[in-house]
Scaffold this active site. Structure first.
Site, PDB file in Angstrom:
ATOM      1  N   ARG A  61       0.833  -1.194   0.000  1.00 25.11           N
ATOM      2  CA  ARG A  61       0.000   0.000   0.000  1.00 25.11           C
ATOM      3  C   ARG A  61       0.875   1.254   0.000  1.00 25.11           C
ATOM      4  NH1 ARG A  61      -3.146   3.066   4.209  1.00 25.11           N
ATOM      5  NH2 ARG A  61      -5.034   3.849   3.213  1.00 25.11           N
ATOM      6  N   SER A  86     -12.428  -3.299  -3.015  1.00 22.24           N
ATOM      7  CA  SER A  86     -12.950  -2.796  -1.740  1.00 22.24           C
ATOM      8  C   SER A  86     -14.426  -2.473  -1.874  1.00 22.24           C
ATOM      9  CB  SER A  86     -12.202  -1.527  -1.332  1.00 22.24           C
ATOM     10  OG  SER A  86     -10.858  -1.804  -1.028  1.00 22.24           O
ATOM     11  N   LYS A 143      -7.238   4.684   7.619  1.00 25.75           N
ATOM     12  CA  LYS A 143      -7.967   4.864   6.359  1.00 25.75           C
ATOM     13  C   LYS A 143      -8.922   6.043   6.557  1.00 25.75           C
ATOM     14  CE  LYS A 143      -9.316   1.296   3.897  1.00 25.75           C
ATOM     15  NZ  LYS A 143      -8.423   1.410   2.735  1.00 25.75           N
TER      16      LYS A 143
END
Length: 214
Positions: free
Chosen positions: A38, A107, A136
């Protein structure tokens, strides 16, 4: 066959001063099933260089390696797949570019989106955020803290693997698994742990325990 129990999402800025390479190595020792690159806030070049190291570690260990968002980076790294969000290229485009053998994740926070992603050819879904989390912070309020109940709804609606993500720890992973998740995706539960190997093993144990409670 992918082991979805514990899915590590990397974040060197959230790794208590340790490198992503070190965190991934120690998570592999603890039994991690999937690793996703990520590294929000890093340039593509930086992610590429980090990804090369992770690709070597995961390949040697036989652990699937996927890249967040960037299909081009997944191609450059010869990754096993890619994980896509609402603002990324569609699943169908990823499939065309990466091929039938690629692992393509999506997602989702709602049942209808899960069904659409499955229909588009996604191999697995990341569902969340299950609990509110600071790692997040760029998602809409209605997608924050959807809870194990939403995990259960989505698990009942689709027949592809799902992993819960967002605020998950060894203390609550069992209830996410019990709700129907095939595993849990975490960042700080491993990256900030004093012992990432033990943290990974504890998450696996919690997921397995939750599975027996369904």
């Amino acid at each position: 066959m992918v082991d979805w129990d514990v899915y590590l999402v990397t974040g060197e800025s959230l790794s208590a001063g340790r490198t992503t390479r070190e965190i991934v190595q120690r998570a592999i020792e603890g039994g991690v099933g999937v690793v996703q690159l990520r590294e929000k806030g890093r340039t593509v070049r930086e992610r590429y260089e980090m990804g090369r190291e992770i690709r070597d570690l995961t390949r040697e260990a036989g652990v699937p390696f996927v890249v967040n968002d960037r299909i081009d980076l997944a191609q450059a790294l010869d990754a096993d797949g890619v994980h896509l969000g609402d603002d990324d290229l569609p699943v169908s485009v990823a499939r065309e570019l990466l091929g039938e053998d690629a692992i393509i994740g999506r997602s989702v926070s709602f049942v209808e989106d899960a069904e659409a992603a499955k229909a588009a050819g996604a191999d697995y879904l990341g569902v969340g955020t299950v609990y509110r989390t600071g790692s997040k912070d760029d998602i809409p309020d209605e997608e924050h803290g959807v809870g194990p109940e939403r995990v259960a709804d989505i698990a009942a609606a689709v027949d592809i693997p799902i992993v819960g993500i967002g605020g998950i720890t060894a203390e609550n992973a069992a209830e996410v698994s019990a709700a129907g998740a095939d595993g849990v995706a975490v960042i700080t539960a491993i990256t900030r742990a004093e012992d990432p190997t033990a943290a990974t093993a504890a998450l696996r144990e919690a997921v397995e325990r939750g599975r027996t409670e369904r």
